[in-house]
Design an enzyme around this catalytic site. Structure first.
Site, short mmCIF file in Angstrom:
data_model
loop_
_atom_site.label_atom_id
_atom_site.label_comp_id
_atom_site.label_asym_id
_atom_site.label_seq_id
_atom_site.Cartn_x
_atom_site.Cartn_y
_atom_site.Cartn_z
N ASP A 72 -36.77 11.40 7.23
CA ASP A 72 -36.81 10.84 5.93
C ASP A 72 -38.17 10.58 5.44
O ASP A 72 -38.93 10.80 4.65
CB ASP A 72 -35.97 9.84 5.87
CG ASP A 72 -36.30 8.45 7.08
OD1 ASP A 72 -36.77 8.65 7.83
OD2 ASP A 72 -35.48 7.59 6.59
N ASP A 101 -22.31 7.48 6.32
CA ASP A 101 -22.00 6.02 6.30
C ASP A 101 -22.33 5.48 5.10
O ASP A 101 -22.34 4.33 4.84
CB ASP A 101 -22.34 5.24 7.53
CG ASP A 101 -23.91 5.42 7.91
OD1 ASP A 101 -24.40 6.17 7.03
OD2 ASP A 101 -24.19 4.52 8.68
#
Length: 919
Positions: A833, A746
């Site tokens: 991350d 996205d």
């Protein structure tokens, strides 16, 4: 008969009536025709004359049927409308006619241009054909020149020597064995891959005497090692495990010697054999000392000088964690740098205790030539004096509260249990290790055990005795993690330890932690390190690190990808050519041999740094796509190189030291087909894109009727074994470029932003370069770390939902980073991350680079992601604190550095300069 006769006679009879009837009928028909003629002809003439006569009257206002003027006719309303329509139609017809004539003229001109273009195309085809011929001839000439200057080399034929005769020169004594006279190189050609054959100890009598834990750990390690082979005929090295042995059932030295000499591949003298004697306890005996091992190499923790053969035998670390992994939560953090005790020591030595009761001679007496035979007396006196001075908190004990561990003569025995010793070391900045008083004892199991425990808990080892041979000393620079001080300098130790700065202390502690994790901590590390040392000595390149095999999900392509206006709105910026040739992979790593032969110390002694993956460590990785990351320059050149850097040349080519390069997009997705398709379409026409790897993280396959967009480059849809965010960083074999753009399904980035990030990454290949920045902060009330996503001028992380990084880090993340971190990511389905940022900062000691002022990158209208959950930030707080415990310190570094383009999205002619600006 009468009537019939009359008719035959011409109708005569009855007074002639038939003839009269016929005549009267003709008269009526003629009269009727004449009457109709008069009505149809003369009556209109008469009417016309009459009307004309009336219209000729003097009173013009009384005319009824005469012709009237146009104005008079248009006085009627509906007639006026018809008139206007007629005039409008007439004008339109005139305009259409004019346009038709104009179009005909343009068509004629275009036809002329088409003919001219056809001629130009034909000429261009001829020129192109000529250029192809010239290029072909040039390539042919180039190949001929290369063949003349660089003769083609083929792999040498692998020779298998006779298994019964080595034909090696005989040394005067087995103690004089070195590789050149006791090792058969013919069994280990460069192309062999370093095959290793491991004997099964259970098949030999001494196998029953082995410590069960060590035997099980060794067998488990052997099963997973990439170098182990079951074909003994092609083996380069033969390994046999002989220890640690249990005392009650230990065989006699003569029996063990006979059993070794009877091994099937011993070949009379044991050349190319390695005898491993692992120690799990500090009291392990050196029972190989009285055994004739021939030309076999020995790897153990205890050596005398008459027994140790430099460059041939190997000093190994103890195998403490035989069948268990280290618990990172129990390992103390590396900060604060200073701990309660400046240094500590606990040990007992009977000879030293008796000597310490005697009067200690002065330095003047020693200077006169009467040096003591054993410096342990001086060490005891000096350390006690430092403790009594109370200048610093130190703890030294030369007698054990309980029975000391068994030890060799003149060796300092360990006191207490392992857990008690670790608790003391956790409170110590330095850990003193006093080498045995017998200078002929180079290293002992007790010393290696003290070294292991000190490195494990972050106490910097201070080794008194420069004659010591530490584990793997020929390939590890121990002065980067420990202090090795001659015993005569014992009086200067206190001053030396106090003079070391905090930065140096933290550097040494971090290096010690790296050495412990890499070479000491597990049985896999110990065994792989031993093999790596032998392989390095005989200069055989390491085996390539494995890659994850991508299992492709079949999918249909062919849907023409549209062009998003937001993606294509680049103004006059020429982002670079959309590759029309097949995808260009990064060059393979071809420095295996030179790296093995030339860069030994750099690779063994550095934490996995930005330019290598320590190819001589137990992991033995040589990355297949590490060429430019190791060999190319990394100096930042703000303006594109090679073409001068003007605006046009800068935009049209990447420039720099590697002017030809592509990147791979790795996109993680989970059952969001519409969002995924939109994201893939936005990549249409992106320059320097090699391929797109879609990591399908769902067990449910994509819809069969789903039509994937055609974006001009291959789209590889990879199926994963389980739903894990760690799959984002797997080193898939389909990734053939060094540069990886990790992007969420996205994420909404423009092409010019992506290209700008790619250019910046090429100048900082060892760092994460991305768009959304985040930072960590210390929570004073709770004494813990926090994750913060607020807008800030300072950052310490760049989210990998839109970031470039080197494929090198995918190997580190998947195979080298502690498994506990990946398990945490799977538990929370979060923080991958953050884990990557921790890893890269830990390796490089550099912060990431943020490009552009963009802080968010989500596409408008997309479904909400997991990050919008309320628990998302709480989990990330926990992740950061857990990662700090695993690493032992906070590796993230703050930075206020951001890279923007001076003329980002600014419309300027191509002849104007466009370069980078650093804010």
């Amino acid at each position: 008969m009468t009537g019939y006769t009359m008719l035959r006679n011409g109708g005569v009879g009855n007074g002639g009536q038939p003839w009269v009837l016929r005549w009267s009928s003709r008269i009526r028909l003629t009269w009727l025709s004449f009457t109709l003629f008069i009505i149809l002809v003369f009556f209109p003439l008469i009417a016309h004359y009459y009307l004309t006569t009336i219209d000729d009257a003097d009173d013009a206002g009384k005319r009824i049927f005469g012709p009237r003027t146009g104005n008079e006719l248009c006085e009627v309303k509906h007639v006026q409308d018809l008139c206007r329509i007629r005039e409008s139609v007439s004008e339109e017809l005139l305009q259409l006619e004019a346009k038709r004539q104009e179009l005909n003229s343009e068509i004629a001109k275009l036809n002329l241009k088409i003919e001219a273009c056809k001629k130009s195309i034909e000429n261009a085809k001829q020129d192109l054909l000529q250029l192809k011929n010239v290029i072909s001839q040039t390539e042919h000439s180039y190949k001929e020149l290369m063949a003349q200057n660089q003769p083609k080399l083929s792999l040498p034929i692998r020779l298998l020597p006779d298994k019964d005769e080595a034909n090696l020169p005989l040394p005067k004594s087995n103690r004089n064995c070195r590789l050149h006279n006791c090792f058969d190189y013919s069994r280990c050609p460069l192309t062999s891959g370093f095959p290793v054959y491991v004997y099964n100890s259970d098949q030999y009598p001494f196998g029953s005497s082995l410590d069960p834990l060590i035997r099980q750990a060794f067998e488990a390690t052997v099963r997973t090692n990439v170098y182990v082979t079951e074909n003994a005929n092609i083996a380069c090295v033969y390994i046999i495990l002989v220890g640690e042995m249990q005392d009650p059932i230990m065989p006699k030295p003569t029996e063990l010697e006979q059993q070794l000499h009877s091994l099937p591949y011993w070949r009379t003298d044991g050349h190319n054999h390695l005898i491993i004697n692992l120690s799990r306890k500090s009291e392990t005996q050196n029972f190989i000392y009285n055994i004739s091992t021939g030309r076999a190499m020995i790897a153990q923790s205890t050596f005398y000088d008459v027994q140790y053969r430099p460059g041939f035998d190997i000093v190994v670390s103890p195998l403490v964690h035989a069948m268990s992994e280290p618990n990172f939560l129990e390992i103390p953090p590396q900060v604060p740098v200073k701990r309660k005790y400046l240094f500590s020591f606990q040990g007992e030595k009977i000879e030293s205790l008796r000597s310490s009761l005697q009067e200690v001679r002065s330095f003047e007496e020693e200077i006169e030539g009467n040096a003591p035979a054993d410096y342990d007396d001086r060490i005891i006196t000096t350390l006690k004096a430092v403790q009594d001075s109370k200048l610093d908190f130190v703890l030294v004990e030369f007698t054990c509260k309980n029975q000391p561990k068994a030890s060799l003569p003149t060796e300092w025995a360990l006191c207490g249990e392992r857990d008690d010793r670790l608790e003391l070391l956790k409170l110590s900045t330095f850990a003193l290790i006093i080498t045995p008083g017998d200078t002929h004892l180079l290293i002992s199991a007790g010393c290696t055990m003290r070294l292991f425990e000190a490195l494990e808990v972050g106490a910097i080892p201070v080794i008194l005795g420069e004659q010591v041979q530490l584990p793997y000393h020929d390939v590890i620079r121990w002065n980067e993690a420990a202090l090795i001080i001659p015993k005569p300098r014992i009086t200067e130790v206190h001053f030396l330890l106090r003079s070391i700065s905090d930065n140096d202390l933290l550097t040494m502690r971090r290096q010690g932690r790296f050495l412990w994790e890499t070479y000491f901590s597990t049985s896999d590390n110990v065994f792989s390190t031993v093999l790596a040392i032998i392989r390095t000595r005989i200069q055989i390149p390491a085996a390539p690190i494995r890659e994850e095999t991508a299992v492709e999900i079949p999918h249909r392509s062919g849907k023409a990808a549209g062009t998003d206006p937001n993606m294509a709105d680049n103004g006059d910026l020429d982002l670079g050519p959309v590759e029309t040739e097949p995808p260009y992979a990064s060059p393979k790593y071809l420095r295996n041999f030179t790296l093995t032969a030339m860069d030994i110390y750099r690779n063994w002694n550095s934490a996995p740094g930005p330019f290598h993956l320590f190819p001589h460590t137990p992991f033995d990785p040589v990355l297949p796509s590490e060429a430019k990351f190791l060999g190319s320059g990394t100096g930042f050149r703000p303006i594109g190189g090679g073409a001068g850097g003007s605006g046009k040349e800068f935009q049209a080519a990447l420039g720099g030291n590697v002017p030809r390069e592509q990147f791979t997009v790795v996109m993680l997705t989970y059952e969001r087909e519409e969002v995924l398709m939109n994201s893939l379409e936005r990549l249409n026409g992106l320059p320097y894109l090699n391929k797109v790897v879609v990591v399908w993280n769902s067990p449910k396959l994509p819809s069969e009727d789903l039509l994937w967009p055609d974006i001009g480059v291959p789209i590889m849809v990879v199926r994963t074994e389980k739903n894990s965010l760690n799959n984002r960083f797997l080193p898939w074999d389909e990734i053939e470029t060094e540069a990886i753009l990790s992007i969420d399904d996205d994420a909404h980035l423009r092409h010019d932003e992506i290209m700008f990030g790619f250019r910046v990454w090429r100048e900082a290949r060892d760092r994460i370069v991305g768009f959304p920045g985040r930072y960590h902060a210390w929570d004073i009330p709770h004494q813990s770390w926090l994750y913060n996503s607020n807008y800030s001028c300072e950052l310490s992380m760049v989210l990998t939902g839109a970031a470039f990084f080197h494929k090198y880090y995918a190997y580190l993340y998947s195979y080298v980073m502690p498994q506990a971190i990946r398990d945490m990511v799977d538990e929370y389905i979060n923080c991958e991350d953050i884990a990557m940022n921790f890893l890269v900062s830990h390796i490089t000691r550099k912060p990431p680079i943020k490009v552009t002022s963009r802080w968010t990158f989500r596409c408008p209208g997309c479904p909400q992601a997991l990050s919008h959950d309320d628990s998302h930030f709480h989990e990330r707080h926990k992740c950061i604190n857990f990662f700090v415990k695993v690493y032992g310190y906070m590796p993230l570094l703050y930075t206020q550095f951001r890279v923007d383009s001076v003329l980002f999205k600014t419309r300027l002619p191509h002849d104007k300069t466009k370069c980078f600006k650093f804010i």
